[in-house]
Design an enzyme around this catalytic site. Structure first.
Site, PDB file in Angstrom:
ATOM      1  N   TYR A  22     -13.297   5.032 -32.899  1.00 46.43           N
ATOM      2  CA  TYR A  22     -13.522   3.665 -32.436  1.00 46.43           C
ATOM      3  C   TYR A  22     -13.259   2.721 -33.610  1.00 46.43           C
ATOM      4  O   TYR A  22     -14.048   2.603 -34.530  1.00 46.43           O
ATOM      5  CB  TYR A  22     -14.953   3.466 -31.930  1.00 46.43           C
ATOM      6  CG  TYR A  22     -15.344   4.311 -30.753  1.00 46.43           C
ATOM      7  CD1 TYR A  22     -14.390   4.933 -29.949  1.00 46.43           C
ATOM      8  CD2 TYR A  22     -16.684   4.488 -30.422  1.00 46.43           C
ATOM      9  CE1 TYR A  22     -14.762   5.700 -28.869  1.00 46.43           C
ATOM     10  CE2 TYR A  22     -17.063   5.258 -29.333  1.00 46.43           C
ATOM     11  CZ  TYR A  22     -16.095   5.869 -28.559  1.00 46.43           C
ATOM     12  OH  TYR A  22     -16.470   6.638 -27.483  1.00 46.43           O
ATOM     13  N   HIS A  90     -14.798  15.075 -29.370  1.00 42.89           N
ATOM     14  CA  HIS A  90     -14.391  13.937 -28.535  1.00 42.89           C
ATOM     15  C   HIS A  90     -13.479  14.372 -27.385  1.00 42.89           C
ATOM     16  O   HIS A  90     -13.619  13.896 -26.259  1.00 42.89           O
ATOM     17  CB  HIS A  90     -13.680  12.903 -29.411  1.00 42.89           C
ATOM     18  CG  HIS A  90     -13.797  11.515 -28.897  1.00 42.89           C
ATOM     19  ND1 HIS A  90     -13.768  10.412 -29.693  1.00 42.89           N
ATOM     20  CD2 HIS A  90     -13.954  11.023 -27.639  1.00 42.89           C
ATOM     21  CE1 HIS A  90     -13.900   9.309 -28.969  1.00 42.89           C
ATOM     22  NE2 HIS A  90     -14.013   9.666 -27.718  1.00 42.89           N
ATOM     23  N   SER A 169     -19.015   5.090 -18.841  1.00 41.13           N
ATOM     24  CA  SER A 169     -18.490   4.219 -17.785  1.00 41.13           C
ATOM     25  C   SER A 169     -19.216   4.465 -16.460  1.00 41.13           C
ATOM     26  O   SER A 169     -18.589   4.617 -15.409  1.00 41.13           O
ATOM     27  CB  SER A 169     -16.982   4.407 -17.604  1.00 41.13           C
ATOM     28  OG  SER A 169     -16.284   4.019 -18.755  1.00 41.13           O
ATOM     29  N   PRO A 170     -20.566   4.498 -16.484  1.00 46.62           N
ATOM     30  CA  PRO A 170     -21.296   4.788 -15.245  1.00 46.62           C
ATOM     31  C   PRO A 170     -21.172   3.694 -14.201  1.00 46.62           C
ATOM     32  O   PRO A 170     -21.460   3.924 -13.029  1.00 46.62           O
ATOM     33  CB  PRO A 170     -22.750   4.920 -15.725  1.00 46.62           C
ATOM     34  CG  PRO A 170     -22.815   4.075 -16.946  1.00 46.62           C
ATOM     35  CD  PRO A 170     -21.482   4.244 -17.614  1.00 46.62           C
ATOM     36  N   LEU A 171     -20.734   2.510 -14.626  1.00 49.83           N
ATOM     37  CA  LEU A 171     -20.548   1.418 -13.664  1.00 49.83           C
ATOM     38  C   LEU A 171     -19.093   1.299 -13.234  1.00 49.83           C
ATOM     39  O   LEU A 171     -18.649   0.252 -12.778  1.00 49.83           O
ATOM     40  CB  LEU A 171     -21.023   0.092 -14.265  1.00 49.83           C
ATOM     41  CG  LEU A 171     -22.469   0.073 -14.767  1.00 49.83           C
ATOM     42  CD1 LEU A 171     -22.844  -1.320 -15.239  1.00 49.83           C
ATOM     43  CD2 LEU A 171     -23.418   0.544 -13.678  1.00 49.83           C
ATOM     44  N   GLY A 172     -18.337   2.385 -13.352  1.00 52.49           N
ATOM     45  CA  GLY A 172     -16.949   2.362 -12.909  1.00 52.49           C
ATOM     46  C   GLY A 172     -16.110   1.369 -13.700  1.00 52.49           C
ATOM     47  O   GLY A 172     -15.294   0.645 -13.134  1.00 52.49           O
ATOM     48  N   GLY A 174     -17.024  -1.334 -14.986  1.00 58.64           N
ATOM     49  CA  GLY A 174     -17.364  -2.702 -14.638  1.00 58.64           C
ATOM     50  C   GLY A 174     -17.019  -3.119 -13.227  1.00 58.64           C
ATOM     51  O   GLY A 174     -17.285  -4.250 -12.835  1.00 58.64           O
TER      52      GLY A 174
END
Length: 257
Positions: A22, A90, A169-172, A174
């Protein structure tokens, strides 16, 4: 960002996820500076797995044991700590047996530089092979309404070996609020944000209980919208270690945007 991270700690955040790639490197330095005053009160996870030059050029995957050792030494320096709480591979390197990777991490655990071993975007086969050499504490895979890949073999392996699942990315990414099935307390999602108000909102989400009707509506939403396809481009999809799946629709289908 340093102020934001410290405010997140004040709001109750205790687990922070970063990686040498990152930036590269910049994010670890930021996290290290931000958390230095509260290091003993938080958990820091970081990741190795890419062949990075000192100036940050990414030359592709590598999990050679000597590269793992060098990556950890660099991460420790940037994170301003003497140990990494959770060290992930990773991405799975097809050129290095996962047994060699687990063995290298085990040596770092014995040396006190690492406390726990994790895998990212790993298949159930890889998880089982790695766990046979050194206990796998966590698996970090993308998981949301849009990306259902972990359902099935990966979740089964996590349940069998008492491994934590850490969805990113549990909220897809965003697009929509994600969800996982009830009765899975070993699932610890990573919500991403740059705003303190969202941190408070995410922490508050632990108190939300979805009804069966809500769950059904969210699950059907993906089909209703007709959003299907891969979640990365062809190159990055090629870096994923995935279980074989049968074709056709169903709860194990991959959805992305």
């Amino acid at each position: 960002m340093i102020r934001f991270v410290r405010e997140a700690v004040d709001e109750g955040g205790t687990s922070f996820d970063t990686a040498e790639v990152y930036g590269p490197y910049d994010n670890e330095e930021l996290v290290g500076e931000a958390l230095a005053p509260v290091r003993d009160s938080v958990v820091i996870a970081t990741k190795f797995g890419f062949d990075l030059t000192p100036d940050g050029e990414n030359r592709g995957l590598t999990s050679r044991p000597e590269r793992i050792r060098a990556a950890v030494d660099g991460s420790l320096r940037r994170l301003r700590t003497d140990h990494i709480d959770l060290l992930y591979q990773h991405r799975v390197d097809p050129d290095v047996p996962i047994e060699d990777v687990a063995g290298a991490v085990a040596e770092l655990v014995d040396a006190g530089k690492v406390l726990a071993f994790g895998l990212s975007e790993a298949s159930s086969t890889t998880i089982r092979r790695a766990h046979a050499v050194h206990p796998v504490a966590a698996v970090q895979n993308e998981f949301s309404l849009w990306a259902r890949d972990p359902e099935g073999p990966v979740l089964a392996a996590c349940e069998e070996f008492n491994i934590g699942l850490v969805p990113f990315s549990p909220l897809g990414k965003g697009i929509v609020t994600g969800s996982v099935r009830a009765g899975a307390p070993f699932v610890v999602p990573i919500p991403g944000t740059r705003r303190l108000a969202r941190v408070r909102e995410n922490i508050g989400a632990t108190e939300v209980r979805l009804s069966a009707d809500h769950m059904a509506r969210l699950t059907n939403l993906v089909d209703d919208l007709g959003v299907k396809g891969n979640r990365y481009n062809d190159h990055h999809m090629g870096l994923l270690d995935r279980d074989e799946r049968s074709s056709g629709p169903g709860p194990n289908s991959t959805f992305s945007c």
